[in-house]
Design an enzyme around this catalytic site. Structure first.
Site, PDB file in Angstrom:
ATOM      1  N   GLY A  45      -9.679   1.116   1.422  1.00 47.28           N
ATOM      2  CA  GLY A  45     -10.175   0.543   0.179  1.00 47.28           C
ATOM      3  C   GLY A  45     -11.200  -0.525   0.497  1.00 47.28           C
ATOM      4  O   GLY A  45     -11.180  -1.105   1.591  1.00 47.28           O
ATOM      5  N   GLN A  50     -16.242  -7.974  -0.949  1.00 43.86           N
ATOM      6  CA  GLN A  50     -16.236  -7.846   0.517  1.00 43.86           C
ATOM      7  C   GLN A  50     -17.599  -7.460   1.078  1.00 43.86           C
ATOM      8  O   GLN A  50     -17.829  -7.556   2.285  1.00 43.86           O
ATOM      9  CB  GLN A  50     -15.199  -6.812   0.960  1.00 43.86           C
ATOM     10  CG  GLN A  50     -13.773  -7.241   0.664  1.00 43.86           C
ATOM     11  CD  GLN A  50     -12.783  -6.200   1.149  1.00 43.86           C
ATOM     12  OE1 GLN A  50     -12.518  -5.236   0.455  1.00 43.86           O
ATOM     13  NE2 GLN A  50     -12.260  -6.377   2.349  1.00 43.86           N
ATOM     14  N   CYS A  98      -6.664  -5.984   6.043  1.00 43.89           N
ATOM     15  CA  CYS A  98      -7.853  -6.166   5.210  1.00 43.89           C
ATOM     16  C   CYS A  98      -9.080  -6.267   6.110  1.00 43.89           C
ATOM     17  O   CYS A  98      -9.046  -6.977   7.107  1.00 43.89           O
ATOM     18  CB  CYS A  98      -7.699  -7.438   4.377  1.00 43.89           C
ATOM     19  SG  CYS A  98      -9.088  -7.743   3.276  1.00 43.89           S
ATOM     20  N   LEU A  99     -10.144  -5.565   5.734  1.00 43.10           N
ATOM     21  CA  LEU A  99     -11.345  -5.585   6.562  1.00 43.10           C
ATOM     22  C   LEU A  99     -11.973  -6.974   6.641  1.00 43.10           C
ATOM     23  O   LEU A  99     -12.682  -7.283   7.593  1.00 43.10           O
ATOM     24  CB  LEU A  99     -12.374  -4.580   6.024  1.00 43.10           C
ATOM     25  CG  LEU A  99     -11.938  -3.105   6.075  1.00 43.10           C
ATOM     26  CD1 LEU A  99     -12.971  -2.223   5.398  1.00 43.10           C
ATOM     27  CD2 LEU A  99     -11.687  -2.652   7.497  1.00 43.10           C
ATOM     28  N   HIS A 140      -4.219  -4.118  -4.008  1.00 49.55           N
ATOM     29  CA  HIS A 140      -4.866  -4.954  -2.987  1.00 49.55           C
ATOM     30  C   HIS A 140      -6.346  -5.165  -3.337  1.00 49.55           C
ATOM     31  O   HIS A 140      -6.851  -6.290  -3.290  1.00 49.55           O
ATOM     32  CB  HIS A 140      -4.712  -4.281  -1.605  1.00 49.55           C
ATOM     33  CG  HIS A 140      -5.429  -4.975  -0.494  1.00 49.55           C
ATOM     34  ND1 HIS A 140      -4.774  -5.556   0.572  1.00 49.55           N
ATOM     35  CD2 HIS A 140      -6.748  -5.204  -0.262  1.00 49.55           C
ATOM     36  CE1 HIS A 140      -5.662  -6.094   1.390  1.00 49.55           C
ATOM     37  NE2 HIS A 140      -6.873  -5.891   0.908  1.00 49.55           N
ATOM     38  N   GLU A 141      -7.023  -4.072  -3.705  1.00 48.17           N
ATOM     39  CA  GLU A 141      -8.452  -4.176  -4.030  1.00 48.17           C
ATOM     40  C   GLU A 141      -8.673  -4.932  -5.337  1.00 48.17           C
ATOM     41  O   GLU A 141      -9.639  -5.687  -5.471  1.00 48.17           O
ATOM     42  CB  GLU A 141      -9.087  -2.776  -4.108  1.00 48.17           C
ATOM     43  CG  GLU A 141      -8.969  -1.943  -2.829  1.00 48.17           C
ATOM     44  CD  GLU A 141      -9.403  -2.690  -1.583  1.00 48.17           C
ATOM     45  OE1 GLU A 141     -10.331  -3.513  -1.661  1.00 48.17           O
ATOM     46  OE2 GLU A 141      -8.798  -2.451  -0.515  1.00 48.17           O
ATOM     47  N   HIS A 144      -8.870  -8.507  -4.856  1.00 44.73           N
ATOM     48  CA  HIS A 144     -10.162  -8.982  -4.336  1.00 44.73           C
ATOM     49  C   HIS A 144     -11.119  -9.388  -5.454  1.00 44.73           C
ATOM     50  O   HIS A 144     -11.803 -10.409  -5.348  1.00 44.73           O
ATOM     51  CB  HIS A 144     -10.838  -7.886  -3.505  1.00 44.73           C
ATOM     52  CG  HIS A 144     -10.438  -7.878  -2.059  1.00 44.73           C
ATOM     53  ND1 HIS A 144     -10.623  -8.960  -1.223  1.00 44.73           N
ATOM     54  CD2 HIS A 144      -9.865  -6.921  -1.299  1.00 44.73           C
ATOM     55  CE1 HIS A 144     -10.187  -8.656  -0.008  1.00 44.73           C
ATOM     56  NE2 HIS A 144      -9.706  -7.432  -0.021  1.00 44.73           N
TER      57      HIS A 144
HETATM   58 ZN    ZN Z   1      -8.837  -6.399   1.495  1.00 44.15          ZN
END
Ligand code: ZN
Length: 186
Positions: A45, A50, A98-99, A140-141, A144
């Site tokens: 995701g 991000q 998480c990236l 999760h997304e 963000h």
């Molecule tokens: Zn993330």
């Protein structure tokens, strides 16, 4: 085009994002780039903040989970202006990463099922229910675009234990296979 990913500590990750309409400039190109960036960095995701944009757009592809979760198969979807209407079902612990926070993985408790409204990339409205690992990734997304990171859900003890790692990320003391934007020093 692969986009650089904004690292923990950057203010763009802490802002509340805004809705967009179908005239948002080069929207399809942005969605394509977000998918490309997500695949390149082995994510499931990716949310617009991000890649430095405070807009309500996330992309999800849960196929990497399909071996263990059959329902994760063939879920590749952009969510525009998503709104989680309901979170139901049991509390469920799942190991998240998480990236924007490389090398950190922790168990996070979330509800197992969500009802969400959103527009797809053709700006068609949907009102759908997702569960299991798909609901996990979407939540999760969705966090963000509301300025929330998965580590915010951890106990204060765990947060304290992660402090040094998080500090290192925000200072760029990390190695990733993908390019990152490190917050400027104050
Ligand atoms: Zn993330």
């Amino acid at each position: 085009m692969i986009l650089p990913i904004y690292a923990y500590g950057h203010p763009v990750l802490r802002k509340i994002s805004n809705n967009i309409d179908k005239d948002y400039p080069k929207l399809q190109e942005l969605i394509d780039n977000m998918f490309e960036t997500m695949y390149f960095s082995s994510g499931v995701g990716l949310a617009a903040p991000q890649v430095g944009l405070n807009i309500n757009l996330v992309v999800v592809d849960t196929n990497p989970y399909s071996e263990n979760y059959s329902e994760a198969n063939n879920i590749k979807q952009a969510f525009i202006n998503p709104e989680i209407i309901e979170r139901t079902g049991d509390d469920w612990e799942f190991n998240e990463g998480c990236l924007s926070l490389p090398e950190i993985r922790e168990e996070v408790v979330r509800k197992k099922e969500i009802r969400i409204t959103y527009y797809d990339e053709n700006f068609v409205f949907h009102d759908k229910t997702f569960n299991s690992v798909i609901a996990r990734v979407i939540q999760h997304e969705y966090d963000h675009i509301n300025g929330i990171l998965f580590v915010d859900h951890l106990s204060s003890l765990k947060k304290t234990l992660l402090k040094r790692k998080l500090n290192d990320i925000s200072k760029g003391k990390i190695k990733t296979d993908y390019k990152m934007i490190i917050p400027k020093k104050k």
